[in-house]
Enzyme design. Sequence first.
Site, PDB file in Angstrom:
ATOM      1  N   SER A   4     -47.422 -84.992  63.253  1.00 19.81           N
ATOM      2  CA  SER A   4     -48.130 -84.669  62.171  1.00 19.81           C
ATOM      3  C   SER A   4     -48.373 -83.839  61.505  1.00 19.81           C
ATOM      4  CB  SER A   4     -49.511 -84.796  62.803  1.00 19.81           C
ATOM      5  OG  SER A   4     -49.778 -86.531  62.293  1.00 19.81           O
ATOM      6  N   LYS A  57     -56.260 -76.778  58.985  1.00 25.95           N
ATOM      7  CA  LYS A  57     -57.148 -78.714  59.128  1.00 25.95           C
ATOM      8  C   LYS A  57     -58.553 -78.608  59.775  1.00 25.95           C
ATOM      9  CE  LYS A  57     -54.732 -82.923  61.365  1.00 25.95           C
ATOM     10  NZ  LYS A  57     -53.796 -83.155  61.652  1.00 25.95           N
ATOM     11  N   SER A  88     -51.115 -86.158  59.803  1.00 24.81           N
ATOM     12  CA  SER A  88     -52.401 -86.241  59.155  1.00 24.81           C
ATOM     13  C   SER A  88     -52.628 -84.551  58.591  1.00 24.81           C
ATOM     14  CB  SER A  88     -52.512 -86.683  60.662  1.00 24.81           C
ATOM     15  OG  SER A  88     -52.475 -85.927  61.855  1.00 24.81           O
TER      16      SER A  88
END
Length: 515
Positions: free
Chosen positions: A208, A103, A184
């Site tokens: 998330s 990420k 996210s």
Amino acid sequence: MNSRSPRLLGVLLLAATTAHAATSIVEASVDQLQRDMAAGRATAQSITQASLARIRQFDAHGPALNAVLQTNPEAMSIARERDRERKAGKLRGPLHGIPVLLKDNIDTGDRMPTTAGSLALAETRAQRDAFIVRKLRDAGAVILGKTNLSEWANIRSSKSSSGWSAVGGQTKNAYAGERNPCGSSSGTGTAVSASFAVVGIGTETDGSIVCPSGVAGLVGMKPTVGLVSRSGIIPISHSQDTAGPMTRNVADAAAVLSAIAGVDAADAATKAAQGHVEADYRAFLKLDALKGARIGVARKKVTGYSPHTDRLFEQAIADLKRLGAEIVDPADFGSLGDYDDDELEVLLYELKADLNAYLAQRQGAPVKSLADVIAFNDRNAVKEMRYFGQDLFEKAQSKGPLTDETYTKAAEKARRLARAGIDEVLAAHKLDAIIAPTGSPAWLTDHVNGDSFQGSSSSPAAVAGYPTISVTMGAAMGLPVGLSFVGTAWSEGKLLGLAYAYEQGTRHRRAPKLK
């Protein structure tokens, strides 16, 4: 619309121009690929080539899932080195030669920027690897690239669309492009589900990891806060932030967790992990782990919002019984909903303090504080705020220091109620874990109105700082839905074992059909 910068997109396309290797990575597991490399049927290079080619085929072109912000221009050279080590008899562990996507709020001290999806950071690079990136490299993993995310990990606006960032545009759900990838860690969820990499890393403050894993048909492991270091990860909240594995099966999640867990002097929270870090979480994976296990069923405020989810949840309960579990129904989370306002208060206070501390040491960035980011967004509103604003940023900026009584009281109350709401239920019923639906099937992406969350079960573990794992419990009209196992602090091994037995006894994972 794809709003990636031309430079980042250029890196993606340039790195993916290698010829498609014969190695198949679609739905491939860590163990399978290790066997293939050991037998000479594959190499780290061929696996990495196949990953880059698949990203080009389905992320930059085809359905254009928009999950990968940038690929690592050094990925092939890393893979070649891992192959040289294998040939010399040096194997670093189960992730040796395995491509992993990160990420893009996780620092890498290489040629890739770490952006958090914001144009304010798009042209600068971190000076060093995050602690978990160093551990992944030490474990032999190939850092393949960075995934798109909800900008600033979805804390900028209360009206955001999950999976959208100014740097990367809107990530799509791999199962239905018009639907949302959730949370996210959206890019990691879509990318791993689409087999762009073997495994991925997401981060969670509240939901998330587990939410994007749920809607992507993945296993998502949110560890106990402190088991995995946060140093070098762009923060929201030191009380709740953690990184964790996002994978297509439980065994891979256990392998990744084994690689990234550990004490880090730069993250004080990890001091509490001493004595709790397991050398190999795969040792907990037993087919009969559910036999005799006492599983509590949470229903209050975590069911009833989606008939599709409820139907799958009832089937999951029946499957757990069939696999030998003793079911305690109901066994609801205590105080759920009573600390929601306190949680938000804590997140806003900690966002200001923690992000300011991170940005202050980020060399070369045009922003050095949350106030600078707000001003940057105002100056670049056409690109940065084309769909939604920054009301949460502005509320956080108005907060005082962490010594404020408002903050200290909210932090104490939220943590106390959330932990008691899990621990007291586990103790009262002598439970090994509590189960709940992870969330609903993916909703339609809507840039006008923002996200349409129907319901979730992530908050108790998130606020408590306790572990939870989501595993697929089936699909509604082709859209995956997750089942969450929640436990007390440092119970990752037990949860992985329970989730593994359920996964192997049901086999619900279905790959998305990409064209």
